[in-house]
Motif scaffolding. Structure first.
Motif, PDB file in Angstrom:
ATOM      1  N   VAL A 114      47.262  41.571  31.256  1.00 12.06           N
ATOM      2  CA  VAL A 114      48.241  41.473  32.333  1.00 12.06           C
ATOM      3  C   VAL A 114      48.556  42.856  32.888  1.00 12.06           C
ATOM      4  O   VAL A 114      48.719  43.034  34.111  1.00 12.06           O
ATOM      5  CB  VAL A 114      49.522  40.771  31.834  1.00 12.06           C
ATOM      6  CG1 VAL A 114      50.654  40.912  32.847  1.00 12.06           C
ATOM      7  CG2 VAL A 114      49.247  39.302  31.579  1.00 12.06           C
ATOM      8  N   CYS A 115      48.641  43.861  32.023  1.00 16.74           N
ATOM      9  CA  CYS A 115      48.863  45.235  32.499  1.00 16.74           C
ATOM     10  C   CYS A 115      47.716  45.699  33.385  1.00 16.74           C
ATOM     11  O   CYS A 115      47.946  46.340  34.428  1.00 16.74           O
ATOM     12  CB  CYS A 115      49.024  46.180  31.304  1.00 16.74           C
ATOM     13  SG  CYS A 115      50.563  45.965  30.391  1.00 16.74           S
ATOM     14  N   SER A 117      45.756  43.762  35.181  1.00 15.27           N
ATOM     15  CA  SER A 117      45.853  43.014  36.437  1.00 15.27           C
ATOM     16  C   SER A 117      46.912  43.593  37.356  1.00 15.27           C
ATOM     17  O   SER A 117      46.700  43.736  38.571  1.00 15.27           O
ATOM     18  CB  SER A 117      46.174  41.540  36.138  1.00 15.27           C
ATOM     19  OG  SER A 117      45.166  40.950  35.346  1.00 15.27           O
ATOM     20  N   MET A 118      48.066  43.947  36.797  1.00 18.41           N
ATOM     21  CA  MET A 118      49.138  44.486  37.629  1.00 18.41           C
ATOM     22  C   MET A 118      48.819  45.897  38.120  1.00 18.41           C
ATOM     23  O   MET A 118      49.116  46.236  39.272  1.00 18.41           O
ATOM     24  CB  MET A 118      50.451  44.482  36.847  1.00 18.41           C
ATOM     25  CG  MET A 118      50.981  43.097  36.543  1.00 18.41           C
ATOM     26  SD  MET A 118      52.665  43.093  35.901  1.00 18.41           S
ATOM     27  CE  MET A 118      53.603  43.573  37.348  1.00 18.41           C
ATOM     28  N   PHE A 181      47.386  38.618  41.652  1.00 19.08           N
ATOM     29  CA  PHE A 181      48.429  39.616  41.868  1.00 19.08           C
ATOM     30  C   PHE A 181      48.273  40.289  43.235  1.00 19.08           C
ATOM     31  O   PHE A 181      49.269  40.645  43.867  1.00 19.08           O
ATOM     32  CB  PHE A 181      48.390  40.654  40.753  1.00 19.08           C
ATOM     33  CG  PHE A 181      48.969  40.170  39.456  1.00 19.08           C
ATOM     34  CD1 PHE A 181      50.323  40.270  39.205  1.00 19.08           C
ATOM     35  CD2 PHE A 181      48.160  39.591  38.492  1.00 19.08           C
ATOM     36  CE1 PHE A 181      50.867  39.820  38.023  1.00 19.08           C
ATOM     37  CE2 PHE A 181      48.690  39.141  37.294  1.00 19.08           C
ATOM     38  CZ  PHE A 181      50.052  39.255  37.065  1.00 19.08           C
ATOM     39  N   LEU A 224      56.620  39.143  40.857  1.00 20.99           N
ATOM     40  CA  LEU A 224      55.520  39.660  40.041  1.00 20.99           C
ATOM     41  C   LEU A 224      55.828  39.539  38.560  1.00 20.99           C
ATOM     42  O   LEU A 224      54.926  39.284  37.749  1.00 20.99           O
ATOM     43  CB  LEU A 224      55.249  41.122  40.408  1.00 20.99           C
ATOM     44  CG  LEU A 224      54.717  41.367  41.819  1.00 20.99           C
ATOM     45  CD1 LEU A 224      54.632  42.858  42.098  1.00 20.99           C
ATOM     46  CD2 LEU A 224      53.352  40.715  41.994  1.00 20.99           C
ATOM     47  N   GLN A 227      55.162  35.954  37.701  1.00 18.94           N
ATOM     48  CA  GLN A 227      53.727  35.718  37.652  1.00 18.94           C
ATOM     49  C   GLN A 227      53.110  36.332  36.403  1.00 18.94           C
ATOM     50  O   GLN A 227      52.149  35.788  35.837  1.00 18.94           O
ATOM     51  CB  GLN A 227      53.066  36.280  38.908  1.00 18.94           C
ATOM     52  CG  GLN A 227      51.558  36.097  38.968  1.00 18.94           C
ATOM     53  CD  GLN A 227      51.126  34.655  38.913  1.00 18.94           C
ATOM     54  OE1 GLN A 227      51.798  33.787  39.476  1.00 18.94           O
ATOM     55  NE2 GLN A 227      50.013  34.380  38.246  1.00 18.94           N
ATOM     56  N   SER A 228      53.642  37.456  35.936  1.00 19.66           N
ATOM     57  CA  SER A 228      53.079  38.106  34.751  1.00 19.66           C
ATOM     58  C   SER A 228      53.258  37.237  33.515  1.00 19.66           C
ATOM     59  O   SER A 228      52.373  37.204  32.635  1.00 19.66           O
ATOM     60  CB  SER A 228      53.725  39.473  34.540  1.00 19.66           C
ATOM     61  OG  SER A 228      55.093  39.350  34.225  1.00 19.66           O
ATOM     62  N   THR A 229      54.378  36.511  33.402  1.00 20.41           N
ATOM     63  CA  THR A 229      54.557  35.621  32.253  1.00 20.41           C
ATOM     64  C   THR A 229      53.568  34.459  32.294  1.00 20.41           C
ATOM     65  O   THR A 229      53.019  34.060  31.258  1.00 20.41           O
ATOM     66  CB  THR A 229      55.991  35.092  32.208  1.00 20.41           C
ATOM     67  OG1 THR A 229      56.274  34.353  33.404  1.00 20.41           O
ATOM     68  CG2 THR A 229      56.989  36.224  32.074  1.00 20.41           C
TER      69      THR A 229
END
Length: 304
Positions: A114-115, A117-118, A181, A224, A227-229
């Motif tokens: 996830v990190c 992706s963000m 994202f 965001l 969405q990250s969760t």
């Protein structure tokens, strides 16, 4: 007249020195969001279970009853008992210890992917939405092309290309989730950059990079975070799927997906080998989705 003045003066001075009543401090947006989140029982249950899994993963070396890699031929496929609460696998390894250590692999993949992706998606989406024009057109068409491929199929292809190990799985899942994202950030930026406070910041001469970072970006973060969760939950399922296919965590290192891959051969004779890792994946993913739904409502000022 002097007597009247002398009688009035003390009264006036006593009124003047009377302390003003303290005004209640207004709650910050974060405090209001937390209050809305705390009123949702499902979200709080999800948060509790997620925190429990995080504690288990961090403390696995100290709370695991056995070495997850230690084999015992005298305890092959033993059912749950006082000595082995979750039973043992085909090599006599303690299933409970392997489930606890497997939580580390799943949470590590979920967090780092996830990190990734963000870190990739948010800057690209910010640039596309704020600048617009042909830059937005090129980025949007490339994003649409990546979204045309199903998430899991793209992750499998990237993991197979990079090689079967946990690090490559993180990279593959992170890149596969990046288009979501990018699109979300772009959509939020397009909505925020036409607000009055952004126009005011532009009118007083702020440079574009400052407007984008100081005024636009903070106002697109709540969606965001939600969405990250949800991406975290999808990454855990993807890691389990890739490990099930032999592209993720490599044996004998414990992973919920690889444990399910082994357990499929012993479902009839040792069902506990599949029940516990499968139940762990189910609980963690459902909890993350409950938490994501709660955060979505908490960050929305229309929900009270």
């Amino acid at each position: 007249m002097k007597q009247i003045d002398m009688g009035i003066a003390p009264a006036v001075s006593s009124i003047a020195i009377k302390p003003a009543a303290a005004t209640p401090r207004e709650a910050t947006p974060a405090q209001r969001a937390w209050r809305r989140l705390a009123r949702r029982r499902g979200a709080m249950v999800g948060l509790f279970i997620v925190l429990l899994f995080i504690i288990v993963a961090v403390c696995a070396p100290w709370i695991a009853p056995y070495d997850p890699l230690a084999t015992s031929w005298s305890a092959v496929r033993k059912g749950p008992s006082l000595g082995f609460l979750f039973g043992t696998d085909e090599l006599g390894r303690d299933v409970l210890s392997r489930v606890l250590w497997g939580a580390r692999a799943s949470l590590q993949v979920g967090l780092l992917s996830v990190c990734i992706s963000m870190m990739l998606g948010v800057p690209i989406g910010l640039v596309a939405g704020y600048i617009g024009g042909w830059t937005d057109g090129i980025i949007s068409r490339m994003t649409d092309a990546m979204l045309a491929v199903p998430f899991l199929i793209l992750a499998i292809a990237l993991a197979a290309f990079l090689g079967p190990n946990l690090t490559n799985v993180m990279i593959a899942i992170g890149i596969s989730a990046t288009p979501v994202f990018i699109r979300l950030t772009r959509a939020q930026v397009l909505a925020v950059k036409v607000e009055d406070f952004v126009e005011a910041a532009r009118a007083i001469g702020n440079p574009h990079w400052r407007i984008a970072l100081r005024h636009v970006l903070p106002n697109v973060l709540p969606p965001l975070i939600v969405q990250s969760t949800l991406a975290f939950a999808a990454a855990i399922i993807a890691e389990a799927s890739l490990s099930f296919l032999g592209l993720g965590q490599q044996p004998p290192a414990p992973s919920w997906g690889s444990m399910l891959n082994t357990a499929k051969n012993y479902v009839d004779t040792a069902p506990w080998m599949a029940i516990w890792p499968g139940l762990s994946i189910f609980l963690l993913v459902v909890s993350l989705n409950l938490l994501g739904d709660g955060l979505r409502d908490a960050f929305d000022p229309r929900h009270r």
